[in-house]
Design a protein around this motif. Structure first.
Motif, mmCIF file in Angstrom:
data_model
loop_
_atom_site.group_PDB
_atom_site.id
_atom_site.type_symbol
_atom_site.label_atom_id
_atom_site.label_comp_id
_atom_site.label_asym_id
_atom_site.label_seq_id
_atom_site.Cartn_x
_atom_site.Cartn_y
_atom_site.Cartn_z
ATOM 1 N N HIS A 81 0.984 -1.213 -0.012
ATOM 2 C CA HIS A 81 0.222 -0.170 0.102
ATOM 3 C C HIS A 81 0.771 1.435 -0.059
ATOM 4 C CE1 HIS A 81 -2.993 2.754 1.430
ATOM 5 N NE2 HIS A 81 -2.259 3.338 2.195
ATOM 6 N N SER A 139 0.695 7.238 3.990
ATOM 7 C CA SER A 139 1.507 6.017 4.477
ATOM 8 C C SER A 139 2.134 4.988 3.444
ATOM 9 C CB SER A 139 0.656 5.244 5.620
ATOM 10 O OG SER A 139 -0.291 4.606 4.811
ATOM 11 N N THR A 187 3.303 0.861 2.826
ATOM 12 C CA THR A 187 3.431 -0.552 3.240
ATOM 13 C C THR A 187 4.190 -1.320 2.404
ATOM 14 O OG1 THR A 187 1.504 -0.316 4.797
ATOM 15 C CG2 THR A 187 2.501 -2.484 4.751
ATOM 16 N N SER A 188 5.239 -1.932 2.900
ATOM 17 C CA SER A 188 5.903 -3.126 2.191
ATOM 18 C C SER A 188 6.023 -4.413 2.923
ATOM 19 C CB SER A 188 7.453 -2.669 1.920
ATOM 20 O OG SER A 188 8.305 -3.509 1.439
ATOM 21 N N ARG A 189 5.917 -5.348 2.335
ATOM 22 C CA ARG A 189 5.959 -6.764 2.608
ATOM 23 C C ARG A 189 7.372 -7.252 2.424
ATOM 24 N NH1 ARG A 189 3.413 -12.132 0.132
ATOM 25 N NH2 ARG A 189 4.144 -13.741 1.739
ATOM 26 N N GLU A 206 7.148 4.248 12.336
ATOM 27 C CA GLU A 206 7.381 2.873 11.668
ATOM 28 C C GLU A 206 6.743 2.005 12.356
ATOM 29 O OE1 GLU A 206 11.067 0.632 9.142
ATOM 30 O OE2 GLU A 206 11.522 1.855 10.747
ATOM 31 N N ASP A 240 4.741 -5.383 11.581
ATOM 32 C CA ASP A 240 3.737 -6.291 11.917
ATOM 33 C C ASP A 240 4.048 -7.668 11.393
ATOM 34 O OD1 ASP A 240 1.400 -7.554 12.103
ATOM 35 O OD2 ASP A 240 0.253 -6.211 10.879
ATOM 36 N N LYS A 290 3.189 -7.063 16.752
ATOM 37 C CA LYS A 290 3.511 -5.826 16.130
ATOM 38 C C LYS A 290 4.391 -4.660 17.000
ATOM 39 C CE LYS A 290 -0.326 -4.559 14.390
ATOM 40 N NZ LYS A 290 -1.340 -4.012 13.514
ATOM 41 N N HIS A 292 5.441 -7.178 7.471
ATOM 42 C CA HIS A 292 4.684 -5.810 6.759
ATOM 43 C C HIS A 292 5.480 -4.858 7.535
ATOM 44 C CE1 HIS A 292 1.006 -7.883 4.690
ATOM 45 N NE2 HIS A 292 1.929 -8.488 4.524
ATOM 46 N N THR A 327 5.286 -0.553 7.890
ATOM 47 C CA THR A 327 4.650 0.511 7.498
ATOM 48 C C THR A 327 5.249 1.904 8.029
ATOM 49 O OG1 THR A 327 2.330 -0.828 7.407
ATOM 50 C CG2 THR A 327 2.373 1.557 7.640
ATOM 51 N N ARG A 376 4.550 6.082 8.123
ATOM 52 C CA ARG A 376 3.614 7.227 7.965
ATOM 53 C C ARG A 376 4.158 8.507 8.690
ATOM 54 N NH1 ARG A 376 -1.308 5.667 8.487
ATOM 55 N NH2 ARG A 376 -0.925 3.570 8.538
#
Length: 205
Positions: A30, A35, A37-39, A69, A72, A94, A118, A120, A122
């Motif tokens: 996303h 924000s 998000t990287s897997r 940051e 998760d 998380k 994951h 994230t 923001r």
């Protein structure tokens, strides 16, 4: 000066970007103005991703100027250092890291399992740590590592500067100054290093 290191593009079907010979994979989850998000999947047992903090892909101990940051964990176990204190996260757990707090993390080698997490970020006016940063930073580090070339300090600090990321362990707490002087002024303005390369971008497909 960026012509001094061969760049190895890395992308496979299914949306994964592959680094360190396939031992580290990232997926875009996303991203918007608020924000990103990287897997990220770290392979167990690999010298690049599975031997603890000394693994090649372990982020340097750092802090973010403006971004919060979140780690998760989806599977495996994540080890971290947060403001000097060590901890671990298992599946479904998380941790949220505010700006200004030093941290790093790695795959726990004791589990023998891949780490799937994951990440994230923001906050802050500068998107900084985003998909472009992930592709270029790890693309550069992977290219150097797989060809036996030591990463260039000026290039690395240019990446840090572009993402509003500061190295904690820089001598005399001068990490932010080093980003500007060594990364931006010397690395980019004088030596010609960049923070985006076509080999590490979507445009290279």
């Amino acid at each position: 000066m960026d012509w001094l290191f061969p760049k190895v593009p890395a992308k496979e079907a299914g949306g994964a970007w592959v680094f360190f010979g396939g031992d580290f994979k990232t997926f875009f989850i996303h991203g918007d103005k608020e924000s990103f998000t990287s897997r990220q999947i770290f392979k167990a047992g690999s010298p690049h991703t599975g031997v603890g903090r000394k693994s090649t892909a372990t982020p340097p101990y750092h802090w973010h100027l403006y971004q919060t940051e979140t780690f998760d964990v989806k599977s495996g176990r994540l080890c971290y250092i947060l403001d000097g204190k060590e901890g671990k996260l298992g599946t479904g757990e998380k941790v949220v890291i505010p700006p200004g707090i030093s941290h790093t993390f790695w795959n726990d080698p004791e589990t023998g399992e891949d780490l799937d997490v994951h990440i994230t970020v923001r906050g802050g006016e500068n998107p900084g740590f985003d998909e472009t940063f992930v592709h270029n930073f790890y693309g550069y580090l992977s290219s150097c590592t797989m060809q036996g070339i030591a990463p260039n300090l000026f290039q690395m600090l240019a990446y840090m500067d572009s993402a509003d990321v500061v190295l904690t362990d820089f001598p005399l707490s001068t990490g932010r100054l080093a980003n500007v002087v060594l990364g931006r002024w010397v690395g980019m303005y004088l030596a010609g290093y960049r923070t985006q390369y076509k080999e590490f971008s979507e445009a290279a497909e």
